[in-house]
Design an enzyme around this catalytic site. Structure first.
Site, PDB file in Angstrom:
ATOM      1  N   SER A   1      -2.128   8.924 -63.081  1.00  0.00           N
ATOM      2  CA  SER A   1      -1.851   7.492 -63.107  1.00  0.00           C
ATOM      3  C   SER A   1      -2.860   6.664 -63.885  1.00  0.00           C
ATOM      4  CB  SER A   1      -1.737   6.965 -61.680  1.00  0.00           C
ATOM      5  OG  SER A   1      -2.903   7.256 -60.945  1.00  0.00           O
TER       6      SER A   1
ATOM      7  N   LYS B   1       8.115   1.999 -59.828  1.00  0.00           N
ATOM      8  CA  LYS B   1       7.628   2.064 -61.206  1.00  0.00           C
ATOM      9  C   LYS B   1       8.824   2.021 -62.167  1.00  0.00           C
ATOM     10  CE  LYS B   1       3.312   3.392 -59.480  1.00  0.00           C
ATOM     11  NZ  LYS B   1       2.630   4.316 -58.607  1.00  0.00           N
TER      12      LYS B   1
ATOM     13  N   HIS C   1       4.705   8.610 -62.203  1.00  0.00           N
ATOM     14  CA  HIS C   1       4.656   8.015 -63.549  1.00  0.00           C
ATOM     15  C   HIS C   1       5.453   8.810 -64.579  1.00  0.00           C
ATOM     16  CE1 HIS C   1       1.668   5.007 -62.435  1.00  0.00           C
ATOM     17  NE2 HIS C   1       1.205   5.952 -61.643  1.00  0.00           N
TER      18      HIS C   1
END
Ligand code: PLP
Length: 389
Positions: free
Chosen positions: A181, A241, A209
């Site tokens: 990250s 995200k 991610h």
């Protein structure tokens, strides 16, 4: 005198060391531009990689979800909070990740903590990449299992540590971020899965991610064709995200998911996400899979940024992901750079310890599919302007 009498001194000391954290109050909806302190800033620090947090279709689905299901879910999943909307999203996430089953949590943090804690305990072992996300490290620590960190992306170090556990009659869990990250580096899934399998351990990968950002139809680094539940037993995803909503999930075999339903405390003892969030996420999941141009755009921006940054003489770690950290080292330097960039209309929050190791404070630049060519140009000009600071 109470034991808390030093609370103010501790804060002052934190401030002096350049480690004090302050929230920025944003006065506009999520997007490539944000209003902060009455000023319009270009946002280069969100995780809304595909630009879906404020997408019209996701918003419309969210509103419809509220009309159909109300604002709150009313109870935990095991009580009366588990609706057919949650159930449908779990099936869609299982399908998306190529796993038999998935289980929703209220956040990625809760998914990681609850999953690790449910699977290992006293006498067991957890091995984690030292740059893993805090929620994975916390899960390992809270579980009561013997906790070790291996060097970043170093499968030899991991293998050496696994070797020493022999004969392993206890559970051994290896845990890694997919895309790291704060660094944008990636885990070598094949090599790590191989080492893990050889030692009879299980492998858990956090795709926070990578889902939506990379892989065929945005499926992330763990390609289900190549890595089924026999090589990556536990897959973690977050919805806040690339999916642009909120929540987290674990995916894997039916036995894994049933075990988590019985034993994951963050699942059992927490109110279910609003069903409307599940409805909105179903809409964004469809966009994530279908609109490949968003991933192409991200890759294009990332490549052009790296080229431009190299021309400026900036050193970048080996990252081909939309996470592009400029490592500065000193905390105060990172703070100053961030403040100077803000003066130029660029929002890039500094990342400091303990989020990253001491001496590696950085500007963590991230791209979203919504950024324009002009935005990128402004970023590069801004970085050139402040690079002497
Ligand atoms: C953001 C993040 C999480 C936490 O997810 P939330 O839904 O924000 O709680 C977990 N793992 C990684 C790698 C992350 O970056």
């Amino acid at each position: 005198m109470s034991g808390f009498s030093d609370i103010k001194t501790a804060l002052d000391e934190r401030e002096q060391r350049g480690l004090y954290r302050r929230r920025r109050t944003v006065a506009s909806a999520q997007g490539r531009e944000l209003v902060v302190n009455g000023k319009q800033l270009l946002n280069f620090c969100s995780n809304d990689y595909l630009g879906l947090a404020n997408d019209e279709r996701v918003r419309a689905a969210f509103k419809q979800g509220i009309d159909d299901w109300g604002a709150g879910s009313g109870a935990a999943h095991l009580v009366s909070g588990h609706t057919s909307a949650h159930h449908e999203l779990e099936a869609a996430l299982a399908d998306f990740t190529g796993r038999p089953c998935a289980l929703l949590f209220t956040s990625g943090y809760a998914a990681n903590l609850g999953t690790i804690d449910a699977l290992v305990g006293n006498g067991d072992h957890v091995l984690e990449d030292r740059l893993n996300h805090a929620s994975l490290l916390d899960g390992g620590l809270i579980s009561g299992a013997r906790f070790q960190r291996y060097r970043h992306r170093d499968t030899e170090d991991l293998a050496g540590k696994l070797e020493q556990l022999k004969p392993a009659d206890k559970r051994v869990l290896v845990v890694s971020d997919g895309t790291f990250s704060m660094d944008g580096t990636t885990c070598d899934i094949t090599a790590t899965a191989e080492v893990t399998r050889k030692h009879g351990a299980w492998f858990m990968v956090d795709e926070a991610h990578s889902l939506g950002v990379t892989g065929d139809r945005g499926r992330g680094l763990v390609d289900p064709q190549q890595h089924g539940t026999d090589s990556v037993q536990i897959l973690i995803g977050t919805l806040g995200k690339a999916f642009g909503t909120q929540g987290g999930f674990a995916a894997g075999s039916e036995e894994l998911i049933e075990t988590l339903i019985q034993q994951a405390r963050t699942y059992i003892y927490s109110t279910a996400l609003p069903a409307a969030v599940a409805v909105a996420t179903l809409a964004s999941l469809k966009i994530v899979a279908e609109e490949g141009w968003r991933r192409e755009r991200l890759a294009e921006l990332t490549g052009r940024f790296r080229k431009g940054a190299r021309e400026l003489g900036l050193e970048l770690p080996d990252s081909s992901t939309p996470i592009q950290p400029v490592i500065l080292g000193d905390e105060r330097h990172a703070l100053q750079m961030s403040a100077a960039l803000e003066e130029l209309g660029l929002m890039i929050t500094p990342i400091r310890p303990p989020t990253v190791p001491a001496g590696t404070s950085r500007l963590r630049i991230t791209f979203t599919a919504a950024h324009t060519d002009d935005d990128l140009q402004k970023l590069l000009i801004g970085l050139a302007t402040v690079s002497g600071i």
